[in-house]
Scaffold this motif. Structure first.
Motif, PDB file in Angstrom:
ATOM      1  N   PHE A   1       0.830  -1.211   0.000  1.00 51.98           N
ATOM      2  CA  PHE A   1       0.000   0.000   0.000  1.00 51.98           C
ATOM      3  C   PHE A   1       0.860   1.255   0.000  1.00 51.98           C
ATOM      4  N   VAL A   2       1.832   1.329   0.915  1.00 53.66           N
ATOM      5  CA  VAL A   2       2.684   2.519   1.029  1.00 53.66           C
ATOM      6  C   VAL A   2       3.536   2.678  -0.234  1.00 53.66           C
ATOM      7  N   GLY A   3       4.055   1.578  -0.759  1.00 50.72           N
ATOM      8  CA  GLY A   3       4.862   1.645  -1.972  1.00 50.72           C
ATOM      9  C   GLY A   3       4.071   2.151  -3.163  1.00 50.72           C
ATOM     10  N   ALA A   4       2.873   1.649  -3.337  1.00 44.87           N
ATOM     11  CA  ALA A   4       2.041   2.103  -4.454  1.00 44.87           C
ATOM     12  C   ALA A   4       1.649   3.569  -4.282  1.00 44.87           C
ATOM     13  N   THR A   5       1.334   3.961  -3.054  1.00 44.61           N
ATOM     14  CA  THR A   5       0.967   5.353  -2.796  1.00 44.61           C
ATOM     15  C   THR A   5       2.155   6.284  -3.050  1.00 44.61           C
TER      16      THR A   5
ATOM     17  N   LEU B   1       5.022  10.222  -6.407  1.00 50.23           N
ATOM     18  CA  LEU B   1       6.245  10.618  -7.113  1.00 50.23           C
ATOM     19  C   LEU B   1       6.004  10.732  -8.615  1.00 50.23           C
ATOM     20  N   MET B   2       5.258   9.808  -9.167  1.00 53.25           N
ATOM     21  CA  MET B   2       4.972   9.838 -10.597  1.00 53.25           C
ATOM     22  C   MET B   2       4.181  11.084 -10.971  1.00 53.25           C
ATOM     23  N   GLN B   3       3.182  11.414 -10.164  1.00 52.38           N
ATOM     24  CA  GLN B   3       2.325  12.551 -10.478  1.00 52.38           C
ATOM     25  C   GLN B   3       3.077  13.881 -10.376  1.00 52.38           C
ATOM     26  N   TYR B   4       3.881  14.048  -9.337  1.00 52.56           N
ATOM     27  CA  TYR B   4       4.501  15.352  -9.096  1.00 52.56           C
ATOM     28  C   TYR B   4       5.944  15.473  -9.596  1.00 52.56           C
TER      29      TYR B   4
ATOM     30  N   ASN C   1      11.111   9.136 -13.671  1.00 51.73           N
ATOM     31  CA  ASN C   1      12.490   8.977 -13.204  1.00 51.73           C
ATOM     32  C   ASN C   1      12.579   9.060 -11.682  1.00 51.73           C
ATOM     33  N   ALA C   2      11.712   9.848 -11.053  1.00 52.39           N
ATOM     34  CA  ALA C   2      11.711   9.961  -9.591  1.00 52.39           C
ATOM     35  C   ALA C   2      11.325   8.626  -8.954  1.00 52.39           C
ATOM     36  N   VAL C   3      10.382   7.930  -9.573  1.00 46.48           N
ATOM     37  CA  VAL C   3       9.981   6.613  -9.055  1.00 46.48           C
ATOM     38  C   VAL C   3      11.166   5.642  -9.144  1.00 46.48           C
TER      39      VAL C   3
END
Length: 159
Positions: free
Chosen positions: A56-60, A65-68, A72-74
């Motif tokens: 859950f925490v990893g997906a969140t 990170l992907m959205q903002y 590459n951040a992910v």
């Protein structure tokens, strides 16, 4: 070089899922081997809960990170976590080669169960013993080599 290759994606997925499936089998076994007999159920429950909490925490975190910050951040975040885990895991030792064996018992009272437990602990290759008189069961964590199976059977016949 393989950025747009279907083959590279297939190979990457194959490697990922091979490693993932190995961990899915090996980690519960590791918990089972290292947890004390009396706390094995609790340890397995905590492990399972933390595993799902991590998903859950990893997906969140990945979605945030992907959205903002972009893809590459992910990747960088995952690489940092991997590096931290490798640093922690490099100091770990392999667990002892143990198994847990269950033995049915005849009806007995608590003092007899404690006496049987202390006698079983004295046998060669026995790491831990839990005798539960109410459930008529003995659970013994044994070393995979050098275990005195005949001694256990002899003790249990005398009960």
């Amino acid at each position: 070089m393989f950025h747009n290759s279907v083959l590279s994606v297939a190979v990457a997925l194959l490697l990922f899922f091979v490693a993932f499936n190995l961990l899915e089998a090996m980690l519960p076994s590791l918990i089972s081997k290292t947890a004390p007999l009396a706390a094995k159920g609790t340890a397995m429950g905590v492990y399972s809960s933390v595993q799902f909490l991590g998903a859950f925490v990893g997906a969140t975190a990945g979605g945030f990170l992907m959205q903002y910050f972009g893809g590459n951040a992910v990747l960088i975040f995952a690489m940092v976590l991997l590096t931290l885990w490798l640093m922690v895991a490099s100091g770990m030792q392999s667990p002892a080669a143990v198994r847990t064996k269950l033995y049915p018992l005849p009806a007995m009272d608590e003092p007899a169960a404690r006496l049987l437990q202390s006698r079983l602990m004295q046998l060669k290759g026995v790491r831990e013993v839990m005798v539960v008189a109410a459930e008529q069961m003995a659970s013994i964590k044994i070393e995979t080599s050098g275990f005195d199976e005949a001694g256990v059977e002899q003790l249990l016949k005398g009960v």
